[in-house]
Enzyme design. Structure first.
Site, PDB file in Angstrom:
ATOM      1  N   ASP A  35       0.950  -1.232   0.013  1.00  9.12           N
ATOM      2  CA  ASP A  35       0.044   0.099   0.054  1.00  9.12           C
ATOM      3  C   ASP A  35       0.849   1.214  -0.046  1.00  9.12           C
ATOM      4  OD1 ASP A  35      -3.085   0.666   1.071  1.00  9.12           O
ATOM      5  OD2 ASP A  35      -1.496   2.186   1.583  1.00  9.12           O
ATOM      6  N   ILE A  36       0.491   2.341  -0.728  1.00 14.09           N
ATOM      7  CA  ILE A  36       1.371   3.436  -1.031  1.00 14.09           C
ATOM      8  C   ILE A  36       1.198   4.154   0.239  1.00 14.09           C
ATOM      9  CG2 ILE A  36       1.810   5.585  -2.365  1.00 14.09           C
ATOM     10  CD1 ILE A  36       1.193   3.894  -4.730  1.00 14.09           C
ATOM     11  N   GLU A  96      -4.736   2.338  -4.241  1.00  8.48           N
ATOM     12  CA  GLU A  96      -3.130   2.239  -4.106  1.00  8.48           C
ATOM     13  C   GLU A  96      -2.712   1.064  -3.685  1.00  8.48           C
ATOM     14  OE1 GLU A  96      -4.767   2.706  -1.664  1.00  8.48           O
ATOM     15  OE2 GLU A  96      -3.249   3.711  -0.266  1.00  8.48           O
TER      16      GLU A  96
HETATM   17  P1  GH3 Z   1      -2.016   5.498   4.748  1.00  4.87           P
HETATM   18  O1  GH3 Z   1      -0.582   5.819   4.585  1.00  4.87           O
HETATM   19  O2  GH3 Z   1      -2.550   5.106   5.812  1.00  4.87           O
HETATM   20  O3  GH3 Z   1      -2.313   4.374   3.904  1.00  4.87           O
HETATM   21  O4  GH3 Z   1      -2.568   6.776   3.937  1.00  4.87           O
HETATM   22  P2  GH3 Z   1      -3.483   7.023   2.874  1.00  4.87           P
HETATM   23  O5  GH3 Z   1      -3.814   8.245   2.599  1.00  4.87           O
HETATM   24  O6  GH3 Z   1      -2.537   6.458   1.491  1.00  4.87           O
HETATM   25  O7  GH3 Z   1      -4.672   6.233   2.862  1.00  4.87           O
HETATM   26  P3  GH3 Z   1      -6.341   6.505   2.518  1.00  4.87           P
HETATM   27  O8  GH3 Z   1      -6.859   5.253   2.471  1.00  4.87           O
HETATM   28  O9  GH3 Z   1      -6.657   7.437   3.541  1.00  4.87           O
HETATM   29  O10 GH3 Z   1      -6.197   7.081   1.107  1.00  4.87           O
HETATM   30  C1  GH3 Z   1      -6.122   6.343   0.027  1.00  4.87           C
HETATM   31  C2  GH3 Z   1      -5.987   7.370  -1.069  1.00  4.87           C
HETATM   32  O11 GH3 Z   1      -5.602   6.715  -2.452  1.00  4.87           O
HETATM   33  C3  GH3 Z   1      -7.312   8.027  -1.204  1.00  4.87           C
HETATM   34  C4  GH3 Z   1      -7.582   8.290  -2.765  1.00  4.87           C
HETATM   35  O12 GH3 Z   1      -7.452   9.716  -3.031  1.00  4.87           O
HETATM   36  C5  GH3 Z   1      -6.172   7.858  -3.448  1.00  4.87           C
HETATM   37  N1  GH3 Z   1      -6.585   7.057  -4.460  1.00  4.87           N
HETATM   38  C6  GH3 Z   1      -7.174   5.785  -4.441  1.00  4.87           C
HETATM   39  N2  GH3 Z   1      -7.299   5.437  -5.909  1.00  4.87           N
HETATM   40  C7  GH3 Z   1      -6.726   6.477  -6.492  1.00  4.87           C
HETATM   41  C8  GH3 Z   1      -6.581   6.354  -7.992  1.00  4.87           C
HETATM   42  O13 GH3 Z   1      -6.999   5.738  -8.898  1.00  4.87           O
HETATM   43  N3  GH3 Z   1      -5.738   7.564  -8.527  1.00  4.87           N
HETATM   44  C9  GH3 Z   1      -5.316   8.691  -7.691  1.00  4.87           C
HETATM   45  N4  GH3 Z   1      -4.851   9.829  -8.063  1.00  4.87           N
HETATM   46  N5  GH3 Z   1      -5.770   8.465  -6.151  1.00  4.87           N
HETATM   47  C10 GH3 Z   1      -6.266   7.219  -5.846  1.00  4.87           C
HETATM   48 MG    MG Z   2      -2.102   4.333   1.513  1.00  4.35          MG
HETATM   49 MG    MG Z   3      -4.892   2.153   1.088  1.00  2.00          MG
END
Ligand code: GH3
Ligand code: MG
Ligand code: MG
Length: 588
Positions: A447-448, A490
């Site tokens: 996970d990013i 991500e």
């Molecule tokens: P954590 O280190 O705890 O994982 O924090 P986080 O912010 O990475 O975790 P969170 O689950 O709060 O946020 C995930 C984010 O990933 C939310 C969303 O904006 C972003 N994201 C998810 N799918 C995509 C995508 O396809 N493209 C983009 N640009 N962003 C995405």
């Molecule tokens: Mg994340």
């Molecule tokens: Mg995540």
């Protein structure tokens, strides 16, 4: 249409319904029907024509033959009548000689001396002898007295003369005596004619008896016969042959005609009658009665020869009919062949098409309706062929699209990695495979870190680019046998077959480092992200996809909790946590 496309499949499934073409049904074929019709149409009129003309001609010819025979027998009968009357006249003239009555009177009534009697007898004998010599139709002339004794005879040793019954009464009545013809051994047929000889006061002195033979009339009959094949025979009602022509056959003719034939002739007096003659030959004959006598003249001809012309005529007309039949039959056959051959080609072509072969082009050999039908058929097959080619092309395109669709359905469009649904199938497969072979594999969930913030800071497009680059990196880093998918958002999942937990951690660590070092900005911006990785291994951390995912997810959570940008193995002890250097996480 689809059936034809499938070709062989059509043959096997629909074989029973396949039309059966009449290759062998000769009797039912058009050709046979044409020939039969033509032959019947020829046979009936030609045979009836032949029959009518044959019957007419036969009638005409047989009438001609009958007429010829009738004419001949009638003419001959007249000749016989004339001849016989002349003979009767002869005998009357002989008997009326004064010499006879005078000498007889002398012998019987004047009591002469012996020498005078001898002289009278000699004179009588001389007279009879000289007459006999002059008239060949007579075998013998004799004088008999009223007791029936021969007084004198032209013959040296006289045969006893067969006098008819009641000859004496006839003679006493002054009438002529006519005996029935009879056969004399070695001589043929003879007949007795007697004339009474009367003296003074109407006294009966004796009878002049002439034994008549039929040789001369036989020769006369012969002169009548122009046609070598015709035979004339003079017969009595009793069936006795008196004379005949040709004379050379007389010996054979001595045999009497069959009694029923003679009877038939005499009762009807006409002809023609077909019968077997005395020699057993099949003949046809007519008879004409001789007037006032119980005789008749038969004219006969060999039946085969008589009707030879008719038989020739029959054979000729038959031959003509046969030739016409053969000619018409041949024409019908050729017509049938001319019709049936293109039909056969068409039929075979249709059979091939029905079996799925569309490479058929039936040659057009006739300008008839069949030729037109063949052209239409070829056109139809060409259309079918075109349709099949178009369909094949469409099928191929569809197949490509299907593949594309299939690919799309399992691929994540942003990163080019497999998608979540494919991941779940693959994971289940890998669990089963590893269980079966009793081999380990390792699952990584990545996970990013703080990606929400990344998006918020650099924008979603930059976030997308970072996701894409992370995907490329994963694809380039892992082994061929390893598997990478985008789980969602991500988050990424990796399956490392034949890999134990430690090795799995090593790989995760390597990837983590490479991600951290990778430039994620698209237009030269020095953007970077870090990732946290949870590691679970089969069978150590779970033996089914669900528990493995759960354990890896827990490890990931643990990595996040510990400050991110790190790798955590499921169930990893506190000892390890402490040994690990805290990672930098603020770059996200
Ligand atoms: P954590 O280190 O705890 O994982 O924090 P986080 O912010 O990475 O975790 P969170 O689950 O709060 O946020 C995930 C984010 O990933 C939310 C969303 O904006 C972003 N994201 C998810 N799918 C995509 C995508 O396809 N493209 C983009 N640009 N962003 C995405
Ligand atoms: Mg994340
Ligand atoms: Mg995540």
């Amino acid at each position: 249409m689809f059936d034809i496309l499938l070709g062989d499949a059509y043959l096997t499934t629909e074989d029973q319904n396949k039309p059966h073409f009449p290759h062998t049904a000769h009797w039912n074929s058009i050709k046979t029907k044409i020939i039969v019709f033509a032959v019947i149409a020829t046979v009936i009129p030609s045979v009836s024509m032949w029959w009518v003309s044959y019957v007419q001609n036969r009638k005409f010819l047989s009438e001609k033959i009958t007429q010829e025979l009738m004419d001949l027998s009638a003419q001959a009968a007249r000749e016989v009548d004339l001849w016989f009357k002349e003979r009767l006249y002869d005998v009357r003239v002989f008997s009326s000689s004064y010499l006879l009555s005078e000498n007889l009177e002398k012998i019987f009534f004047t009591n002469p001396r012996q020498t005078e009697t001898a002289v009278a007898l000699r004179r009588l004998k001389d007279y009879l002898g000289s007459v006999r010599e002059k008239f060949i139709p007579y075998d013998e002339l004799a004088l008999i007295d009223v007791q029936g004794n021969t007084v004198a005879s032209s013959a040296a040793s006289s045969n006893p003369v067969n006098m008819p019954e009641k000859w004496l009464e006839t003679a006493q009545a002054g009438k002529r005596i006519l005996g029935e013809p009879y056969r004399e051994e070695g001589n043929g047929a003879v007949m007795v004619i007697g004339e009474p000889i009367q003296g003074g006061q109407g006294r009966l002195l004796g009878v002049l008896v002439a034994k008549l033979n039929f040789h001369t009339i036989g020769s006369s009959l012969e002169s009548y016969v122009q046609d070598q094949e015709v035979e004339l025979q003079l017969v009595t009602r009793g069936g006795l042959l008196l004379a005949g022509s040709p004379a050379a056959r007389l010996e054979a003719m001595k045999r009497v005609l069959p009694k029923p034939i003679v009877e038939k002739f005499f009762s009807g007096e006409t002809g023609p009658l077909g019968f077997n003659d005395s020699e057993g030959r099949k003949v046809v004959g007519t008879l004409k009665k001789v007037p006032e006598l119980n005789w008749g003249v038969v004219a006969k001809k060999d039946r085969e020869k008589a009707y030879a012309q008719i038989v020739r005529l029959r054979n000729l007309t038959l031959l003509l009919v046969a030739a016409v039949l053969v000619g018409i039959g041949l024409c019908a056959y050729l017509l049938g062949v001319a019709m049936v051959r293109p039909l056969g080609l068409l039929t075979r072509g249709a059979a091939r098409v029905s079996a799925g072969d569309l490479e058929v082009d039936v040659p057009v050999r006739t300008r008839t309706e069949i030729g037109y039908l063949t052209e239409v058929f070829n056109h139809m097959v060409a259309k079918l062929r075109e349709g099949r080619q178009e369909l094949a092309a469409a099928n191929e395109a569809l197949l490509g699209k299907n593949k594309q669709l299939e690919h799309l359905s399992i691929t994540d469009s942003l990163t080019g990695l497999f998608n979540r649904s494919h991941l779940m199938d693959t994971l289940a497969g890998e669990v089963a495979r590893s269980r079966r072979h009793n081999r380990p594999f390792t699952l990584l969930i990545m996970d990013i870190d703080r990606f929400k913030r990344f998006n918020d800071t650099h924008g979603h497009l930059a976030g997308d680019e970072a996701l894409r680059r992370t995907g490329f990196l994963l694809r380039d880093t892992i082994r061929n046998c390893d598997y990478a998918a985008r789980y969602g958002g991500e988050e990424f999942v990796l399956i490392l077959p034949e890999t134990g937990p430690e090795q799995g951690v090593e790989t995760a660590e390597r990837i983590r480092k490479q991600v951290a070092e990778q430039e994620m900005g698209s237009d030269g911006e020095p953007l970077r992200v870090t990732v946290s990785v949870g590691v679970a291994s089969f069978p150590r951390d779970g033996e089914d996809p669900r528990s493995l995912m759960k354990r890896a997810d827990a490890a990931l959570y643990e990595a996040k909790r510990r400050g991110r940008n790190r790798v955590v193995l499921s169930g990893e002890g506190r000892k390890r946590k402490q040994q690990e250097t805290p990672r930098q996480v603020q770059s996200a």
